[in-house]
Design a protein around this motif. Sequence first.
Motif, PDB file in Angstrom:
ATOM      1  N   GLN A  27      -6.236 -10.030  -7.749  1.00  0.00           N
ATOM      2  CA  GLN A  27      -5.384  -9.440  -6.706  1.00  0.00           C
ATOM      3  C   GLN A  27      -6.186  -9.090  -5.462  1.00  0.00           C
ATOM      4  O   GLN A  27      -6.064  -8.004  -4.897  1.00  0.00           O
ATOM      5  N   GLN A  28      -6.957 -10.024  -4.983  1.00  0.00           N
ATOM      6  CA  GLN A  28      -7.879  -9.823  -3.867  1.00  0.00           C
ATOM      7  C   GLN A  28      -7.222  -9.974  -2.498  1.00  0.00           C
ATOM      8  O   GLN A  28      -7.587  -9.294  -1.553  1.00  0.00           O
ATOM      9  N   VAL A  29      -6.253 -10.884  -2.373  1.00  0.00           N
ATOM     10  CA  VAL A  29      -5.745 -11.249  -1.049  1.00  0.00           C
ATOM     11  C   VAL A  29      -4.223 -11.112  -1.003  1.00  0.00           C
ATOM     12  O   VAL A  29      -3.516 -11.530  -1.919  1.00  0.00           O
ATOM     13  N   LYS A  30      -3.747 -10.547   0.105  1.00  0.00           N
ATOM     14  CA  LYS A  30      -2.307 -10.394   0.325  1.00  0.00           C
ATOM     15  C   LYS A  30      -1.819 -11.514   1.223  1.00  0.00           C
ATOM     16  O   LYS A  30      -2.392 -11.777   2.278  1.00  0.00           O
ATOM     17  N   ASP A  31      -0.741 -12.187   0.824  1.00  0.00           N
ATOM     18  CA  ASP A  31      -0.172 -13.244   1.650  1.00  0.00           C
ATOM     19  C   ASP A  31       0.719 -12.659   2.742  1.00  0.00           C
ATOM     20  O   ASP A  31       0.886 -11.434   2.832  1.00  0.00           O
ATOM     21  N   GLY A  32       1.278 -13.516   3.571  1.00  0.00           N
ATOM     22  CA  GLY A  32       2.106 -13.080   4.694  1.00  0.00           C
ATOM     23  C   GLY A  32       3.403 -12.414   4.291  1.00  0.00           C
ATOM     24  O   GLY A  32       4.075 -11.795   5.114  1.00  0.00           O
ATOM     25  N   LYS A  33       3.769 -12.519   3.001  1.00  0.00           N
ATOM     26  CA  LYS A  33       4.990 -11.880   2.509  1.00  0.00           C
ATOM     27  C   LYS A  33       4.704 -10.567   1.793  1.00  0.00           C
ATOM     28  O   LYS A  33       5.605  -9.920   1.280  1.00  0.00           O
ATOM     29  N   GLY A  34       3.421 -10.189   1.725  1.00  0.00           N
ATOM     30  CA  GLY A  34       3.050  -8.920   1.105  1.00  0.00           C
ATOM     31  C   GLY A  34       2.708  -9.002  -0.373  1.00  0.00           C
ATOM     32  O   GLY A  34       2.505  -7.975  -1.015  1.00  0.00           O
ATOM     33  N   ASN A  35       2.637 -10.210  -0.926  1.00  0.00           N
ATOM     34  CA  ASN A  35       2.299 -10.384  -2.340  1.00  0.00           C
ATOM     35  C   ASN A  35       0.790 -10.560  -2.504  1.00  0.00           C
ATOM     36  O   ASN A  35       0.160 -11.258  -1.713  1.00  0.00           O
ATOM     37  N   TYR A  36       0.231  -9.955  -3.550  1.00  0.00           N
ATOM     38  CA  TYR A  36      -1.195 -10.082  -3.814  1.00  0.00           C
ATOM     39  C   TYR A  36      -1.467 -11.274  -4.721  1.00  0.00           C
ATOM     40  O   TYR A  36      -0.680 -11.572  -5.628  1.00  0.00           O
TER      41      TYR A  36
END
Length: 184
Positions: free
Chosen positions: A156-165
């Motif tokens: 769970q390092q990176v959050k996408d543009g929709k807010g999901n990790y």
Amino acid sequence: MQYGETERLILRTITRDDASDVYEYASDDETIEYLTFQKHTSISMTYDALDNFFLNRKEKGLLEATCIELKENHEVIGMCEFVGYDANNQTAEIGYVLKKKYWGQGYMVEAVHELIRVGFEQFGLRRIDIGHFVENKRSQRVIEKIGFHYDGCLIQQVKDGKGNYHDEKVYSILKSEYESRENK
């Protein structure tokens, strides 16, 4: 400013004049699926991103944002750049995006390979990192073709543009590894 060049591509500083080309991929759902920014729903969002994120990096002590330009028609087909830079430790992280219509043609492998050369030979980097969302198999193939070595998976390092990790697979290459490969 031009940073690098290959047989088919030019890596150069992005400008406001590139907004329509950037909007073409930044507004495409499939292209941005594994990226960290929100989908651009208008060209004004693209201008805002250029003005507030890409064009002011030098003033912040960061390396300039670089785009990928096709030599044959001067179209900007994506970006391949150092998104993280640590001058003290001589390290940088590569990030990239490519217009969907150019996927599978070897452009990103070519661009990343050239950016690595620029990083080690022009910027004096010691280590270059790269990563991708675990789900992004296309990016994984690009990274493996170039010869980065796998360092591990960050949960769970990176959050996408929709807010999901997302979990992120991370890789690196050292200057010494690069030099030994290039001297063969």
